[in-house]
Design a protein around this motif. Structure first.
Motif, PDB file in Angstrom:
ATOM      1  N   VAL A 194       0.841  -1.202   0.000  1.00 51.03           N
ATOM      2  CA  VAL A 194       0.000   0.000   0.000  1.00 51.03           C
ATOM      3  C   VAL A 194       0.874   1.249   0.000  1.00 51.03           C
ATOM      4  O   VAL A 194       0.564   2.232  -0.678  1.00 51.03           O
ATOM      5  CB  VAL A 194      -1.001  -0.018   1.167  1.00 51.03           C
ATOM      6  N   ALA A 195       1.996   1.210   0.707  1.00 48.92           N
ATOM      7  CA  ALA A 195       2.916   2.348   0.691  1.00 48.92           C
ATOM      8  C   ALA A 195       3.418   2.597  -0.734  1.00 48.92           C
ATOM      9  O   ALA A 195       3.553   3.755  -1.149  1.00 48.92           O
ATOM     10  CB  ALA A 195       4.088   2.093   1.638  1.00 48.92           C
ATOM     11  N   GLN A 196       3.671   1.532  -1.486  1.00 47.07           N
ATOM     12  CA  GLN A 196       4.079   1.682  -2.887  1.00 47.07           C
ATOM     13  C   GLN A 196       2.990   2.391  -3.684  1.00 47.07           C
ATOM     14  O   GLN A 196       3.274   3.317  -4.452  1.00 47.07           O
ATOM     15  CB  GLN A 196       4.357   0.317  -3.522  1.00 47.07           C
ATOM     16  N   HIS A 197       1.751   1.942  -3.535  1.00 45.47           N
ATOM     17  CA  HIS A 197       0.639   2.576  -4.264  1.00 45.47           C
ATOM     18  C   HIS A 197       0.539   4.055  -3.898  1.00 45.47           C
ATOM     19  O   HIS A 197       0.377   4.910  -4.762  1.00 45.47           O
ATOM     20  CB  HIS A 197      -0.685   1.890  -3.951  1.00 45.47           C
ATOM     21  N   ARG A 198       0.635   4.350  -2.622  1.00 42.08           N
ATOM     22  CA  ARG A 198       0.503   5.731  -2.160  1.00 42.08           C
ATOM     23  C   ARG A 198       1.625   6.620  -2.689  1.00 42.08           C
ATOM     24  O   ARG A 198       1.424   7.811  -2.897  1.00 42.08           O
ATOM     25  CB  ARG A 198       0.450   5.762  -0.634  1.00 42.08           C
ATOM     26  N   ALA A 199       2.787   6.033  -2.921  1.00 35.78           N
ATOM     27  CA  ALA A 199       3.939   6.790  -3.440  1.00 35.78           C
ATOM     28  C   ALA A 199       3.960   6.834  -4.965  1.00 35.78           C
ATOM     29  O   ALA A 199       4.879   7.402  -5.556  1.00 35.78           O
ATOM     30  CB  ALA A 199       5.235   6.159  -2.924  1.00 35.78           C
ATOM     31  N   GLY A 200       2.948   6.231  -5.609  1.00 40.60           N
ATOM     32  CA  GLY A 200       2.907   6.212  -7.065  1.00 40.60           C
ATOM     33  C   GLY A 200       3.833   5.177  -7.670  1.00 40.60           C
ATOM     34  O   GLY A 200       4.146   5.229  -8.853  1.00 40.60           O
ATOM     35  N   GLU A 201       4.287   4.219  -6.864  1.00 35.58           N
ATOM     36  CA  GLU A 201       5.207   3.191  -7.331  1.00 35.58           C
ATOM     37  C   GLU A 201       4.549   1.817  -7.432  1.00 35.58           C
ATOM     38  O   GLU A 201       5.220   0.831  -7.677  1.00 35.58           O
ATOM     39  CB  GLU A 201       6.406   3.109  -6.378  1.00 35.58           C
ATOM     40  N   GLY A 202       3.256   1.746  -7.193  1.00 36.53           N
ATOM     41  CA  GLY A 202       2.530   0.481  -7.287  1.00 36.53           C
ATOM     42  C   GLY A 202       2.177   0.218  -8.739  1.00 36.53           C
ATOM     43  O   GLY A 202       2.967   0.475  -9.638  1.00 36.53           O
ATOM     44  N   SER A 203       0.994  -0.228  -8.968  1.00 40.16           N
ATOM     45  CA  SER A 203       0.561  -0.546 -10.329  1.00 40.16           C
ATOM     46  C   SER A 203       0.339   0.731 -11.158  1.00 40.16           C
ATOM     47  O   SER A 203       0.050   1.802 -10.614  1.00 40.16           O
ATOM     48  CB  SER A 203      -0.739  -1.344 -10.292  1.00 40.16           C
ATOM     49  N   PHE A 213      -2.158   1.210 -13.067  1.00 37.48           N
ATOM     50  CA  PHE A 213      -3.577   1.529 -12.939  1.00 37.48           C
ATOM     51  C   PHE A 213      -3.801   2.436 -11.721  1.00 37.48           C
ATOM     52  O   PHE A 213      -4.491   3.457 -11.814  1.00 37.48           O
ATOM     53  CB  PHE A 213      -4.408   0.247 -12.816  1.00 37.48           C
ATOM     54  N   CYS A 214      -3.217   2.070 -10.581  1.00 34.46           N
ATOM     55  CA  CYS A 214      -3.370   2.891  -9.371  1.00 34.46           C
ATOM     56  C   CYS A 214      -2.748   4.264  -9.561  1.00 34.46           C
ATOM     57  O   CYS A 214      -3.317   5.264  -9.134  1.00 34.46           O
ATOM     58  CB  CYS A 214      -2.754   2.191  -8.163  1.00 34.46           C
ATOM     59  N   ARG A 215      -1.612   4.322 -10.205  1.00 35.68           N
ATOM     60  CA  ARG A 215      -0.942   5.607 -10.438  1.00 35.68           C
ATOM     61  C   ARG A 215      -1.791   6.492 -11.341  1.00 35.68           C
ATOM     62  O   ARG A 215      -2.022   7.659 -11.054  1.00 35.68           O
ATOM     63  CB  ARG A 215       0.436   5.361 -11.047  1.00 35.68           C
ATOM     64  N   ARG A 216      -2.298   5.921 -12.431  1.00 36.70           N
ATOM     65  CA  ARG A 216      -3.078   6.684 -13.404  1.00 36.70           C
ATOM     66  C   ARG A 216      -4.364   7.238 -12.795  1.00 36.70           C
ATOM     67  O   ARG A 216      -4.764   8.366 -13.081  1.00 36.70           O
ATOM     68  CB  ARG A 216      -3.412   5.783 -14.606  1.00 36.70           C
ATOM     69  N   HIS A 217      -5.003   6.447 -11.934  1.00 39.82           N
ATOM     70  CA  HIS A 217      -6.288   6.859 -11.350  1.00 39.82           C
ATOM     71  C   HIS A 217      -6.143   7.465  -9.954  1.00 39.82           C
ATOM     72  O   HIS A 217      -7.142   7.764  -9.305  1.00 39.82           O
ATOM     73  CB  HIS A 217      -7.249   5.669 -11.316  1.00 39.82           C
ATOM     74  N   ARG A 218      -4.890   7.611  -9.489  1.00 33.98           N
ATOM     75  CA  ARG A 218      -4.607   8.188  -8.170  1.00 33.98           C
ATOM     76  C   ARG A 218      -5.333   7.446  -7.049  1.00 33.98           C
ATOM     77  O   ARG A 218      -5.994   8.045  -6.193  1.00 33.98           O
ATOM     78  CB  ARG A 218      -4.943   9.676  -8.149  1.00 33.98           C
TER      79      ARG A 218
END
Length: 104
Positions: free
Chosen positions: A36-45, A47-52
């Motif tokens: 989840v920390a990766q997603h929050r930092a924009g380093e996850g998927s 899809f998550c990065r694109r849709h924030r």
């Protein structure tokens, strides 16, 4: 001579969003806080990065990663309304659960 069993990795299924009833992402991991920390930092998927998608709104813990992967596949096949109801039952306020994680 003692034999040690291999450590079985537990698994987590989680749902990320960008807000109440927003875009949903269903994922699986063996290290929920780090993922989840990766997603929050924009380093996850992507899809998550694109849709924030930075808000963790649902987490399920499983004894093995294999069980978690099976559940992830099940949830991904669900209709959107079913996922919204699941989140609404477990987290009616759609609060960000990341600050409450003590799982890893």
């Amino acid at each position: 001579m003692a034999h040690t069993l291999p450590r079985v990795k537990r698994g987590y299924v989680y749902i990320m969003t960008n807000g109440p009833s927003g875009t949903l992402y269903v994922g699986v991991t063996s290290a929920i806080a780090a993922r989840v920390a990766q997603h929050r930092a924009g380093e996850g998927s992507e899809f998550c990065r694109r849709h924030r998608l930075t808000r963790l709104v649902h987490v399920e813990r499983y004894g093995t990663i294999t069980e978690a992967i099976a559940r992830e596949k099940q949830l991904k096949a669900w209709q959107r309304g079913w996922k919204l109801n699941l989140i609404g039952r477990s987290n009616p306020e759609w609060a960000d659960l990341y600050p409450t994680l003590h799982l890893d």
